[in-house]
Every structure is written in structure tokens, then in C-alpha cells.
Design an enzyme around this catalytic site. Structure first.
Site, PDB file in Angstrom:
ATOM      1  N   ASP A  79     -10.075   1.183  15.539  1.00 41.89           N
ATOM      2  CA  ASP A  79     -10.044   0.838  14.112  1.00 41.89           C
ATOM      3  C   ASP A  79     -10.363  -0.638  13.909  1.00 41.89           C
ATOM      4  OD1 ASP A  79      -9.807   1.334  11.413  1.00 41.89           O
ATOM      5  OD2 ASP A  79      -7.646   1.041  11.359  1.00 41.89           O
ATOM      6  N   GLY A  98       0.824  -1.193   0.000  1.00 38.67           N
ATOM      7  CA  GLY A  98       0.000   0.000   0.000  1.00 38.67           C
ATOM      8  C   GLY A  98       0.860   1.245   0.000  1.00 38.67           C
TER       9      GLY A  98
END
EC number: 2.7.11.24
Length: 549
Positions: free
Chosen positions: A138, A23
Site C-alpha cells: 500500500d 476517517g
């Protein structure tokens, strides 16, 4: 894999197998420890200390993983290795097969019993985190790791926040802005509330449960306003008192604009075969007011996970987690990096260069319990058994062993050849707690190996003094030193091997690759990149398209 992606000192310690993902902020590989043979996952964070925010996030994640790494449902951080450029950093984790997001996208793979088992383990991990006054912030399916034995590991503590250093009350638990996945954000986060509670994690758990039941996200909003719209037209509308308790400046205005929309129930979003207890738990988690949501400890007693409930295995810390750097203190990025390396080196008790040997995170010292050989896979319909783990090291007495403890579990202590990982050996004549005179019996089909005890330094010195010999040079045999009276080792003598003769198969290997399949011809070898799940039944199922946050 590009050779420039991995530093040389990391590649010398770990054999990189394949890349799992990449990423904007990092890259993850599957690798094997060359010293121990253990399969691990290596996460390289790009420019981890580029600014104060990224440096603080890296610092928090490593420190919190060191605190929680002994829990069976939280990922273990095995090592921390700085990169050669002093900007990137490598985090070495235990390896898992896949994540819950990939499993959900496979379609109807999870049976009802698997969903209950997965959610129970998520509640166990959340209870342990909240007992230390830490909020994950998260939780989402992509951060829930799984293996084929239906074991769950919660990961990615980069956005976690410790409340132990903050004063009690709403004024002390100020809500800071953070970028989490929108689909799993609690309403108070979307409304920019001035404080928060562990209820933000419970809302995220409700969204995860709903996604497992539905097969797709419950509230896939495309913006913050759209996200609130999807939530408020599904759950009961809050009262004005509940809105005022959030401390949001414009929550009343949002409710006025969205409150007149047509309502739908959670029942309409879920399949008709959804168990009633699952729907009841979902409604209790997706309450608008944070104080009306179930806590993790309360949810563990819900009928939906009743068959897995065992208080002895649902651990809780007896003290708050306090980070070495106060939550209110703001250090610069270089100061966070310096403080991080200093803390880990001090705790490892070794002053060697971290770039050469790694920092040796002490979370790997936690006692683990090997899984039983007869663990059921995700494809089976048999009730998955949550392994009874050894309690994490913490202050206070250890909880008693569960009545449902499997006697075939073998307690082991993980050690590595790296001195930074080694635990102090027991004293002379001592044995570790619970050890017997005979080695534990291994499960059937497992080959055991008994190694002799290494000689002590005293015995080595005595043997060296007793076996001292006069050393002389032997010019007739190459001039190398040799002990008088010592027997020559044939392997050290010059070997006159015959010249190799050409054979049938001494030609380019590319000649035969065309007949071995397109994958081998194109890649030079069979790659595992064709499947997202290793050594499990998940990879044989077709991938169904689904939305992603």
C-alpha cells in the site's frame, strides 16, 4: 476536540494538542507526552478487533512496525494503549510535519534535488522491508510522511504481508484480495493474479515517482477496467508469455479488448524539463512483467539517486520476518487481541495492566542519531543531506560507518520515564559503547543540562537508617507527625495569605476577544488548524486543487 473521543487514561499520559484527521476507521491527534515532553502522533483505531480481517490487520501492523521500527525511514511505533471499551486501540507514533500527498498538491514546491532525496529514502525503506521478505502492498504518497528537513518515514503497514512463512514458488505466494488505493496497484493485482512478488511495491514506487515528476497521478483510473486501460495505453504491451506467467484467468481477454487502443508514451505525460535519468528509472519501474522491474537494491544504484547512494547506509536484514502467528493460521478476532496484548507484555517484561500504563512497544529502544542543526528546509535549493543513521538492531555484524558521516551528529539513546521503555543500565564501572568520560558537546545554541546520578537502593537504605528520628505528634501545630529536632518547612505551615483585591483585568476574557482577531474570538484561542503543515514553509503556499484517490 470532543472529550469523549479520548479515554481518560490516555489523556492523563498525553496532552492532546489538536486533531490532524478523522476517517471512518480512526482518528489521529497531535499530542505531547506529559512525562518526556516529546511531541507524538496518536492514532485511535475504531473497533480494531470488530472481525477477523480487521483484527488480523491490526495484529500485522503492530508486529511489523516492531520489526522495522529501528530503520530511519520507517515510522517508529512508540506505544500501544488499549481503550477502556476493549474494542478501540491507541497507537502512539513519532510525529511528522506532513505527507507527500499534501506536498504534491501544494504545487511546484519540490525542486529536483528534493524529489531525488525523497525517492532515495523510499528506496532505502523498501529495500529493508523486502530483505525480510515482507511486502508493504500500500505504498502511496499519503503513506509517505515528511518533515521540513526532507526526512522520509514510510507508514501504514496494515496491508503488509510477510512471505517468510509461505513456501517458495508461485504456489505458496498466493495473492489474497485486499483494498488498496487503485491508482498505485500493479497490473497483476488489477488482473487478480494468483500470486505476487515484491514487484507490486516497485510498481507503486514508480507511480509515486511519476506523480512527483508530473504533479498529479499518472494513472487516475475511476474503476479497475479504466485503470487497466490507462496503464496499457501508456506502457509497452505485454507478450502472451508474460500474461501467462501472471496466472490470471482472464488477463488475455482484457488485453484483447484493450490492446487495440491508441498508445501514448510516458514522455507525453511528464513535463518537458523532466531529467532523462528520471524518465529512464520510471520506465524500468513501470514494466508490465513483475520480474522485469528493478528491485529496490538495483534502483538504489540508478543514476537518478547516484549522489545519495551509499551502500553502508542501505541496510538489509539477514533473516526473514516471521510473525508470531503463522500467515496461514486464521484466528478469531478475540484471539488476535489476546495474542497481541500477551506478546507485547511478555516482550516488555512487565505484568502491569496495559490499560493503565500502555503496552510499551520496544521499538522505541532503537538507537537514534540526532539530526544536524544546519539541516536544510524544503524551500531551500541546497542539496538535502540524508542523515547517517545508526544501524538497526538485527542479527549479524553491524555495517561500518559511512565515509560521509557527519561528525556533528550526536548519538543518543531514547529513553522514557515509563519503566516499560527503560533499557537495562550498564553494570558498575561500565559505560555504554562509544561513551567517554566527558559528556558529548552539544551543537551551538543548545543549552545542555547535567543531572546528578540517582543514588542506589543500598545508599538510600543506609541514609535512611542513619537519619532515623523519633516521630511524635504535635497537637499545637495541627496534630501532624513531626520528627524530633527536624527543622520545620515553612511551605508546610498554614499560610495566612491576604484576601485578593479586585483588579482592572478581573472581567470576562470574552470582552477583549473581538479585538484580537476572528480566529481567537470564534475559537477562544489561536488554532493551528488553519494550516496543514507545522513549523515549516509549506503552510505559506496556496493549496492547488488536485484529484484524490
Amino acid at each position: 476536540m470532543c472529550a469523549a473521543e479520548v479515554d481518560r487514561h490516555v489523556a492523563q499520559r498525553y496532552l492532546i494538542k489538536r486533531r490532524l484527521g478523522k476517517g471512518a476507521y480512526g482518528i489521529v491527534w497531535k499530542a505531547m507526552d506529559r512525562r518526556t515532553g516529546e511531541v507524538v502522533a496518536i492514532k485511535k483505531i475504531f473497533d480494531a478487533f470488530r472481525d477477523q480481517i480487521d483484527a488480523q490487520r491490526t495484529f500485522r501492523e503492530i508486529m511489523l512496525l516492531k520489526e522495522f521500527g529501528g530503520h530511519p525511514n520507517i515510522i517508529r511505533l512508540l506505544d500501544v494503549i488499549p481503550a477502556k471499551n476493549d474494542r478501540d486501540i491507541y497507537l502512539v507514533f513519532e510525529s511528522m510535519d506532513t505527507d507527500l500527498n499534501a506536498v504534491i498538491q501544494k504545487g511546484r514546491l519540490l525542486k529536483d534535488i528534493h524529489k531525488r532525496c525523497i525517492f532515495y529514502q523510499l528506496l532505502r525503506a523498501t529495500k529493508f522491508i523486502h530483505s525480510g521478505r515482507v511486502i508493504h502492498r500500500d505504498q502511496k504518497p499519503a503513506n509517505v510522511l515528511l518533515d521540513s528537513a526532507c526526512r522520509v518515514k514510510l507508514c501504514d503497514f496494515g496491508l503488509a504481508r510477510s512471505l517468510g512463512d509461505l513456501p517458495e514458488g508461485p504456489g505458496g505466494q498466493a495473492l489474497t484480495e485486499y483494498v488498496a488505493t487503485r491508482w498505485y496497484r500493479a497490473p497483476e493485482v488489477l488482473l487478480s493474479s494468483r500470486w505476487y512478488t515484491p514487484g507490486v511495491d516497485m510498481w507503486s514506487l514508480g507511480c509515486i515517482l511519476g506523480e512527483m515528476l508530473r504533479g498529479q497521478p499518472l494513472f487516475p483510473g475511476t474503476s479497475t477496467f479504466h485503470q487497466l486501460e490507462l496503464i496499457l495505453k501508456t506502457i509497452p504491451l505485454p507478450s502472451m508469455e508474460e500474461l501467462q506467467d501472471l496466472g490470471s484467468d482472464y488477463s488475455a481477454l482484457i488485453l484483447q479488448n484493450l490492446g487495440s487502443r491508441p498508445q501514448q508514451t510516458l514522455d507525453a505525460l511528464l513535463p518537458p524539463d523532466t531529467p532523462p535519468e528520471a524518465l529512464d528509472l520510471l520506465k524500468r519501474l513501470l514494466a508490465f512483467a513483475p520480474d522485469k522491474r528493478l528491485s529496490a537494491e538495483q534502483a538504489l544504484q540508478h543514476p537518478y539517486v547516484q549522489r545519495f547512494h551509499c551502500p553502508d547506509r542501505e541496510w538489509a536484514r539477514e533473516s526473514d520476518v516471521r510473525l508470531p502467528v503463522h500467515e496461514g493460521d486464521q484466528l478469531s478476532a478475540p484471539e488476535y487481541r489476546k495474542r497481541l496484548y500477551q506478546i507485547i507484555l511478555e516482550q516488555s517484561g512487565n505484568s502491569r495492566s496495559p490499560r493503565e500504563e500502555g503496552l510499551g512497544v520496544v521499538a522505541s529502544r532503537a538507537e537514534l542519531r540526532a539530526s544536524p542543526a544546519r539541516t536544510q528546509s524544503l524551500k531551500s535549493g541546497v542539496l538535502p543531506q540524508v542523515p547517517a543513521e545508526t544501524p538497526a538492531r538485527k542479527r549479524g555484524p553491524k555495517p561500518p560507518r559511512s565515509p560521509g558521516h557527519d561528525p556533528e551528529h550526536v548519538e543518543v539513546r531514547r529513553q522514557s520515564s515509563d519503566p516499560l521503555f527503560q533499557l537495562p543500565p550498564p553494570g558498575r564501572g561500565e559505560r555504554p559503547p562509544g561513551a567517554t568520560g566527558q559528556p558529548p558537546s552539544a551543537p551551538s545554541g543548545v543549552k545542555t543540562q547535567v543531572r546528578a546520578m540517582a543514588p542506589s537502593l543500598t545508599s538510600q537504605a543506609e541514609a535512611q537508617a542513619a537519619n532515623q528520628a523519633l516521630i511524635r505528634s504535635d497537637p499545637a501545630r495541627g496534630g501532624g507527625p513531626r520528627a524530633v529536632g527536624a527543622r520545620r518547612v515553612p511551605s508546610r505551615l498554614p499560610r495566612e495569605a491576604p484576601e485578593p483585591r479586585p483588579g482592572r483585568r478581573m472581567f470576562g476574557i470574552s470582552v477583549s476577544q473581538g479585538a484580537q482577531g476572528a480566529a481567537r474570538a470564534a475559537l477562544g484561542g489561536y488554532s493551528q488548524a488553519y494550516g496543514t503543515v507545522c513549523r515549516s514553509a509549506l503552510g505559506r503556499l496556496p493549496l492547488l486543487p488536485g484529484p484524490r484517490a
